[in-house]
Design a protein around this motif. Structure first.
Motif, PDB file in Angstrom:
ATOM      1  N   ILE A 121       0.879  -1.178   0.000  1.00  9.90           N
ATOM      2  CA  ILE A 121       0.000   0.000   0.000  1.00  9.90           C
ATOM      3  C   ILE A 121       0.915   1.225   0.000  1.00  9.90           C
ATOM      4  O   ILE A 121       1.359   1.680   1.058  1.00  9.90           O
ATOM      5  CB  ILE A 121      -0.916   0.015   1.244  1.00  9.90           C
ATOM      6  CG1 ILE A 121      -1.694  -1.305   1.347  1.00  9.90           C
ATOM      7  CG2 ILE A 121      -1.876   1.210   1.208  1.00  9.90           C
ATOM      8  CD1 ILE A 121      -2.496  -1.462   2.630  1.00  9.90           C
ATOM      9  N   PRO A 122       1.235   1.751  -1.181  1.00 14.40           N
ATOM     10  CA  PRO A 122       2.229   2.828  -1.237  1.00 14.40           C
ATOM     11  C   PRO A 122       1.820   4.078  -0.446  1.00 14.40           C
ATOM     12  O   PRO A 122       2.682   4.773   0.080  1.00 14.40           O
ATOM     13  CB  PRO A 122       2.329   3.137  -2.740  1.00 14.40           C
ATOM     14  CG  PRO A 122       1.797   1.920  -3.428  1.00 14.40           C
ATOM     15  CD  PRO A 122       0.785   1.317  -2.511  1.00 14.40           C
ATOM     16  N   ASP A 123       0.528   4.338  -0.336  1.00 10.72           N
ATOM     17  CA  ASP A 123       0.075   5.572   0.318  1.00 10.72           C
ATOM     18  C   ASP A 123      -0.120   5.343   1.824  1.00 10.72           C
ATOM     19  O   ASP A 123      -1.085   4.700   2.253  1.00 10.72           O
ATOM     20  CB  ASP A 123      -1.244   6.023  -0.330  1.00 10.72           C
ATOM     21  CG  ASP A 123      -1.706   7.376   0.192  1.00 10.72           C
ATOM     22  OD1 ASP A 123      -1.074   7.896   1.150  1.00 10.72           O
ATOM     23  OD2 ASP A 123      -2.694   7.903  -0.348  1.00 10.72           O
ATOM     24  N   THR A 124       0.794   5.892   2.620  1.00  8.16           N
ATOM     25  CA  THR A 124       0.742   5.689   4.077  1.00  8.16           C
ATOM     26  C   THR A 124      -0.541   6.256   4.684  1.00  8.16           C
ATOM     27  O   THR A 124      -1.000   5.794   5.728  1.00  8.16           O
ATOM     28  CB  THR A 124       1.998   6.311   4.725  1.00  8.16           C
ATOM     29  OG1 THR A 124       3.142   5.672   4.141  1.00  8.16           O
ATOM     30  CG2 THR A 124       2.050   6.096   6.232  1.00  8.16           C
ATOM     31  N   LYS A 125      -1.137   7.247   4.019  1.00  8.24           N
ATOM     32  CA  LYS A 125      -2.397   7.826   4.530  1.00  8.24           C
ATOM     33  C   LYS A 125      -3.507   6.772   4.577  1.00  8.24           C
ATOM     34  O   LYS A 125      -4.353   6.789   5.465  1.00  8.24           O
ATOM     35  CB  LYS A 125      -2.837   9.005   3.645  1.00  8.24           C
ATOM     36  CG  LYS A 125      -1.987  10.256   3.859  1.00  8.24           C
ATOM     37  CD  LYS A 125      -2.690  11.523   3.404  1.00  8.24           C
ATOM     38  CE  LYS A 125      -2.674  11.764   1.904  1.00  8.24           C
ATOM     39  NZ  LYS A 125      -1.379  11.859   1.232  1.00  8.24           N
ATOM     40  N   VAL A 126      -3.479   5.855   3.608  1.00  6.81           N
ATOM     41  CA  VAL A 126      -4.487   4.778   3.582  1.00  6.81           C
ATOM     42  C   VAL A 126      -4.311   3.887   4.819  1.00  6.81           C
ATOM     43  O   VAL A 126      -5.280   3.507   5.482  1.00  6.81           O
ATOM     44  CB  VAL A 126      -4.354   3.942   2.284  1.00  6.81           C
ATOM     45  CG1 VAL A 126      -5.271   2.726   2.311  1.00  6.81           C
ATOM     46  CG2 VAL A 126      -4.632   4.811   1.061  1.00  6.81           C
ATOM     47  N   VAL A 127      -3.056   3.596   5.148  1.00  6.05           N
ATOM     48  CA  VAL A 127      -2.763   2.748   6.310  1.00  6.05           C
ATOM     49  C   VAL A 127      -3.160   3.483   7.593  1.00  6.05           C
ATOM     50  O   VAL A 127      -3.778   2.910   8.499  1.00  6.05           O
ATOM     51  CB  VAL A 127      -1.265   2.368   6.341  1.00  6.05           C
ATOM     52  CG1 VAL A 127      -0.988   1.389   7.474  1.00  6.05           C
ATOM     53  CG2 VAL A 127      -0.820   1.778   4.997  1.00  6.05           C
TER      54      VAL A 127
END
Ligand SMILES: [Zn+2]
Ligand SMILES: [Zn+2]
Length: 564
Positions: free
Chosen positions: A345-351
């Motif tokens: 999941i490249p986008d840390t905001k999603v995590v």
């Protein structure tokens, strides 16, 4: 002596003898060492069971006097060892079914596939089995490219069958290889682009798939290929999975990454009474809406419950898809020098959004992260939620943490992240890590001792069907950290036998919020137990992996007995 024992003896002494003990045990075990994994009473001579729970633990004379009635079954251990049932930190119940049913492509000591020719032969053998019709695929589980020298390709697998689809699943579960009929069936062609978080490997100098699939190019199609479709076939898989787990002493099993349809299957097994040991599931975050069902919580219904959610941040270290901050020494096929693996999941905001919601709603999160960059991402994503909501008893868990750096350990402690590490890799891939990440870092994989030294407890898991769900092999690896070639990988990270036993019993129970009912042999806990061929605490530590499970007992009932 416990209060209840004293009380019962007092009753006997004051003239109640003719009416027998006040509380009559259903069963009393004695005649062999009892390893309790309870620091307050580490060993005992006898253990009494009543109403699915442990009634008392103590000396044989005390227990017999206090609880033995005419209806009490007495079980003589015959010198064998009674210990707590095993609670693995991380396994895949549904994958275990495929492992039990499909061709065994594991290398020694778990199988016999040591060359590509062995692999082709094993799959040809499976092609004759009626089990092929359950999925329509000729499939096998557990090949190891680190030992075979490379992944099998479509050309290798075309030798198994030209017209039936064939899939060989890598031991990590993060890769697979398909034959030409398999690629046709799933529709992968030269025109198919790599999906985000995955790679379709190509023939040299062309866009034509070579059969090897990585991560998200593999996982969804692989799951579809090896999973049974009909209810009867699903039940058959579940039964085979349970049989296998019980033969290795599991009394609590986990599905470490369940999607919504998997959860429905688990509910089906539970409601139809198929489960005779406990099964927890961790729901993949993409399907987290289903966690609002009645199945989520700390109590089981018919041996099943949803225990939390799962998020996967990278791939597998031995497959070199674990996401690192520094390059692999040897990049995999098709990758350039400087390759560091990649995020799922490249986008840390999603995590971070997943964590924020989990903190709000009280969901324990199991986070698959192997590479140190993935662990950095986890720390970065969890910190804002932790700061907003403050400390609490949440038991978010780092699953694997293979390349955990020592400087990341204080952050785990600060953010209350429970480490479930994977030192079993020191045996399976210790020699391989020497090559791909270098000898110095290879010593530090799954640093169990460092985590304990930081004041935390941890589990040591199998991640089955990565290798067999053999927790004695895991305990052996946690204590010895010896590679296939006999090198000790990180002697300072070895645990003592009792610590390693806790890491597959009491601390496993803690990870799943069950330490009050499981993980040690203490009055009031469930009578979840194993009978072992040897004592894991006193046997030569190098021989722990020779110990076999003789019997598995779930809540006082024998659910598995080894044939003599
Ligand atoms: Zn994982
Ligand atoms: Zn896993």
């Amino acid at each position: 002596m416990s209060f209840s024992v004293v009380f019962a003896i007092a009753l006997l002494a004051t003239g109640c003898k003719s009416s027998g003990p006040a509380v009559v045990a259903d069963a009393i075990y004695s005649g062999g060492p009892i390893v309790t994994v309870n620091d307050a009473q580490p060993t005992a001579e006898a253990l009494a069971v009543k109403d699915r729970k442990i009634l008392a633990v103590g000396t044989k004379s005390d227990i017999d006097q206090a609880y033995k009635g005419t209806a009490t079954k007495t079980i003589n251990l015959g010198g064998k060892i009674l210990a707590p049932g095993f609670v693995d930190g991380h396994t895949h119940f549904l994958g275990l079914g495929a492992q039990a049913v499909g061709a065994n492509l594991l290398a020694q000591p778990d199988g016999t596939v040591n060359t590509i020719d062995d692999l082709v032969a094993k799959l040809r053998e499976f092609a004759k089995s009626p089990d092929v019709d359950r999925t329509g695929w000729i499939f096998g589980m557990g090949y190891d490219d680190a030992l075979l020298g490379r992944h099998p390709t479509r050309d290798d697998l075309d030798k198994v069958s030209k017209d039936k689809p064939v899939i060989a699943v890598h031991i990590s579960g993060h890769f697979s290889a398909m034959n030409s009929a398999g690629l046709r069936k799933i529709g992968y062609t030269a025109a198919t682009k790599n999906p985000e978080g995955g790679v379709i490997r190509r023939r040299p100098g062309s866009m034509e798939p070579n059969g090897v699939l990585e991560e998200l190019a593999s996982i969804p199609v692989m799951i579809a290929a090896i999973s049974p479709a009909t209810q009867a076939d699903k039940d058959y898989y579940a039964q085979r999975a349970l049989d296998m787990a019980k033969s290795f002493g599991y009394t609590t099993l986990s599905e470490g990454r369940a999607f919504a349809p998997n959860h429905q299957d688990l509910v089906g097994f539970a409601t139809r009474g198929l489960l005779d040991i406990d099964v927890t599931s961790y729901i993949d975050h993409v399907d987290r809406r289903i966690i609002t069902t009645e199945w989520f919580g700390h109590s089981y219904k018919n041996h099943y419950r949803i225990a939390g959610i799962k998020i996967t941040l990278d791939g597998s270290p031995q497959g070199r898809t674990a996401w690192r901050t520094i390059p692999y020494r040897i990049p995999p096929d098709g990758q350039k020098k400087g390759y560091k693996g990649y995020p799922a999941i490249p986008d840390t905001k999603v995590v971070a959004a997943v964590f924020e919601e989990s903190y709000q709603k009280g969901w324990p999160v199991h986070v698959h992260a192997n590479g140190d960059a993935a662990i950095d991402q986890m720390i970065k994503a969890i910190r804002p939620a932790h700061q907003t909501h403050g400390p609490g008893d949440r038991r978010h868990t780092l699953i694997h943490g293979q390349f955990l750096r020592k400087d990341q350990i204080p952050a785990l402690k600060e953010l209350q992240i429970f480490p479930s590490l994977f030192p079993m890799h020191t045996f399976y891939w210790g020699d391989w890590y020497n090559q791909i990440i270098g000898p110095e870092l290879a010593q530090q994989i799954s640093p169990m001792r460092s985590v304990l030294n930081a004041g935390m407890i941890a589990t040591s898991h199998t991640d089955a069907p990565v290798a067999l769900p053999n927790l004695m092999q895991v305990m052996w690896a946690t204590v010895n950290r010896t590679s296939r070639s006999g090198k000790v990988m990180g002697p300072d990270e070895r645990l003592t036998p009792i610590e390693a036993l806790k890491a597959i019993t009491l601390w496993g129970a803690y990870e799943h919020f069950e330490e009050k009912t499981k993980g040690s042999l203490e009055p009031g806990k469930l009578a979840d137990m194993v009978i072992l061929s040897d004592n894991p605490l006193t046997i030569d530590p190098k021989k722990i992996n020779t110990i076999v499970v003789q019997e598995t007992i779930k809540e006082g009932n024998t659910v598995y007995k080894r044939e003599q």
